[in-house]
Write an enzyme that holds these catalytic residues in place. Structure first.
Site, mmCIF file in Angstrom:
data_model
loop_
_atom_site.group_PDB
_atom_site.id
_atom_site.type_symbol
_atom_site.label_atom_id
_atom_site.label_comp_id
_atom_site.label_asym_id
_atom_site.label_seq_id
_atom_site.Cartn_x
_atom_site.Cartn_y
_atom_site.Cartn_z
ATOM 1 N N TYR A 133 0.832 -1.213 0.000
ATOM 2 C CA TYR A 133 0.000 0.000 0.000
ATOM 3 C C TYR A 133 0.865 1.262 0.000
ATOM 4 C CZ TYR A 133 -3.988 -2.960 0.113
ATOM 5 O OH TYR A 133 -4.913 -3.901 -0.248
ATOM 6 N N GLN B 125 -15.191 1.867 -6.415
ATOM 7 C CA GLN B 125 -14.467 0.747 -5.795
ATOM 8 C C GLN B 125 -12.998 1.140 -5.620
ATOM 9 O OE1 GLN B 125 -15.909 -3.269 -7.650
ATOM 10 N NE2 GLN B 125 -16.304 -1.651 -9.149
ATOM 11 N N HIS C 50 -14.433 0.447 -1.069
ATOM 12 C CA HIS C 50 -13.327 -0.422 -0.651
ATOM 13 C C HIS C 50 -12.237 0.311 0.109
ATOM 14 C CE1 HIS C 50 -14.597 -3.370 -4.076
ATOM 15 N NE2 HIS C 50 -15.373 -3.448 -3.011
HETATM 16 N N1 APR Z 1 -11.104 2.852 -19.577
HETATM 17 C C1 APR Z 1 -12.215 2.198 -19.136
HETATM 18 N N2 APR Z 1 -12.201 0.923 -18.664
HETATM 19 C C2 APR Z 1 -10.998 0.305 -18.667
HETATM 20 C C3 APR Z 1 -9.808 0.915 -19.123
HETATM 21 C C4 APR Z 1 -9.896 2.244 -19.587
HETATM 22 N N3 APR Z 1 -8.810 2.903 -20.034
HETATM 23 N N4 APR Z 1 -8.788 0.005 -18.989
HETATM 24 C C5 APR Z 1 -9.342 -1.111 -18.457
HETATM 25 N N5 APR Z 1 -10.667 -0.935 -18.284
HETATM 26 C C6 APR Z 1 -11.661 -1.858 -17.729
HETATM 27 C C7 APR Z 1 -11.387 -3.327 -17.953
HETATM 28 O O1 APR Z 1 -11.909 -3.737 -19.224
HETATM 29 C C8 APR Z 1 -12.166 -3.955 -16.791
HETATM 30 O O2 APR Z 1 -13.530 -4.125 -17.133
HETATM 31 O O3 APR Z 1 -11.650 -1.688 -16.332
HETATM 32 C C9 APR Z 1 -12.049 -2.894 -15.693
HETATM 33 C C10 APR Z 1 -11.014 -3.232 -14.640
HETATM 34 O O4 APR Z 1 -11.470 -4.361 -13.938
HETATM 35 P P1 APR Z 1 -10.680 -4.817 -12.628
HETATM 36 O O5 APR Z 1 -9.214 -4.767 -12.910
HETATM 37 O O6 APR Z 1 -11.303 -6.076 -12.161
HETATM 38 O O7 APR Z 1 -10.965 -3.636 -11.580
HETATM 39 P P2 APR Z 1 -12.246 -3.441 -10.680
HETATM 40 O O8 APR Z 1 -13.486 -3.889 -11.396
HETATM 41 O O9 APR Z 1 -12.206 -2.044 -10.193
HETATM 42 O O10 APR Z 1 -11.962 -4.438 -9.444
HETATM 43 C C11 APR Z 1 -12.918 -4.449 -8.422
HETATM 44 O O11 APR Z 1 -11.497 -5.900 -7.117
HETATM 45 O O12 APR Z 1 -9.384 -6.429 -6.421
HETATM 46 C C12 APR Z 1 -10.560 -5.833 -6.038
HETATM 47 O O13 APR Z 1 -10.840 -4.193 -4.409
HETATM 48 C C13 APR Z 1 -10.363 -4.385 -5.699
HETATM 49 O O14 APR Z 1 -11.849 -2.531 -6.093
HETATM 50 C C14 APR Z 1 -11.226 -3.650 -6.702
HETATM 51 C C15 APR Z 1 -12.240 -4.702 -7.106
#
Ligand code: APR
Length: 231
Positions: free
Chosen positions: A53, A86, A104
């Site tokens: 972190y 999130q 989160h």
């Molecule tokens: N613009 C828009 N969307 C994007 C971009 C971009 N430039 N780049 C990637 N993405 C999309 C991906 O296609 C995917 O659908 O963002 C999403 C990222 O997904 P994750 O990496 O799973 O992130 P998130 O959904 O925020 O994860 C949720 O999981 O690990 C835990 O606590 C953590 O808050 C997090 C939660």
């Protein structure tokens, strides 16, 4: 005034340079969740969790909001807007959004390991491994680890349920209970998804428009349309 709720994930901050979690180059490709994002990890290898972190907090200090964050803040001039994110970064706030709910937790805050209500802002980026709260307990990142309760979830449901428009930006909708928020929209709500990928929209009940663009392009475009439709 119409109510817009913007539900964001790591993708909205990707063009600011912050890694997402589940993309090929995401954080969970570099670290194991069980090593850095569970209560057990904080006990078993505290130093690694604090370092994980600290590194993300240090990176955040040189990161700026992108056009998507700015466009979302701009919406507030024309609509009643709430952001449910999130993300643990503060880019929505720094772009000017005034109502941001962090499901989160927040990178820039620490909390007592004994009293979860004892939350303190962190000066700079580095938490020392033995930093203590006023109640004498060790401090920990103010982050919701996997397997922990999501205290803001009920509040988030109330917010989503009141939306006339729900804009989902940059989340894979892979993590619960956050992902199930999309189920709580009212039947009249309009849904938009801005994501170049294919989030799991199986829980979405309302008709939905998927803008298959990166947030930096897709969100300003959508915001411009929503404001133009007001005229
Ligand atoms: N613009 C828009 N969307 C994007 C971009 C971009 N430039 N780049 C990637 N993405 C999309 C991906 O296609 C995917 O659908 O963002 C999403 C990222 O997904 P994750 O990496 O799973 O992130 P998130 O959904 O925020 O994860 C949720 O999981 O690990 C835990 O606590 C953590 O808050 C997090 C939660």
């Amino acid at each position: 005034m119409k109510k817009i709720v913007v539900f964001t994930g790591a993708g909205v901050s990707a063009e600011s340079g912050l890694a997402t979690f589940r993309d090929a180059d995401g954080l969970w490709a570099q670290y194991r969740i069980e090593d850095v994002c569970t209560p057990e990890a904080l006990v078993r290898n505290r130093a690694l969790v604090i370092e994980f972190y600290n590194k993300r907090r240090k990176e955040l200090l040189t990161t700026l909001p992108n056009a998507a964050h700015t466009a979302i803040a701009e919406l507030e001039k024309h609509f009643d807007v709430e952001v449910v994110t999130q993300n643990v970064d503060d880019l929505h706030e720094r772009a000017g959004s005034t109502k941001v709910l962090h499901l989160h937790g927040e990178l820039k805050k620490l909390r007592s390991e004994r009293n979860p209500e004892l939350i303190v802002p962190i000066e700079g980026w580095e938490q020392q491994i033995d930093d203590r709260a006023e109640d004498g307990a060790l401090l920990r990142p103010h982050i919701v680890f996997f397997g922990e309760a999501v205290p803001m979830y009920e509040r988030a449901i109330e917010i989503v349920n009141r939306a006339d428009i729900l804009i989902i930006v940059g989340t894979s909708l892979a993590v619960y209970p956050a992902a199930s928020l999309v189920r709580y929209t009212s039947s009249h709500a309009q849904l938009f998804v801005v994501d170049p990928g294919e989030p799991d929209c199986s829980a979405v009940r309302n008709p939905m428009v998927h803008i298959k663009e990166k947030a930096g392009a897709g969100v300003p475009m959508l915001v411009e349309k929503l404001i133009a439709n007001l005229k």
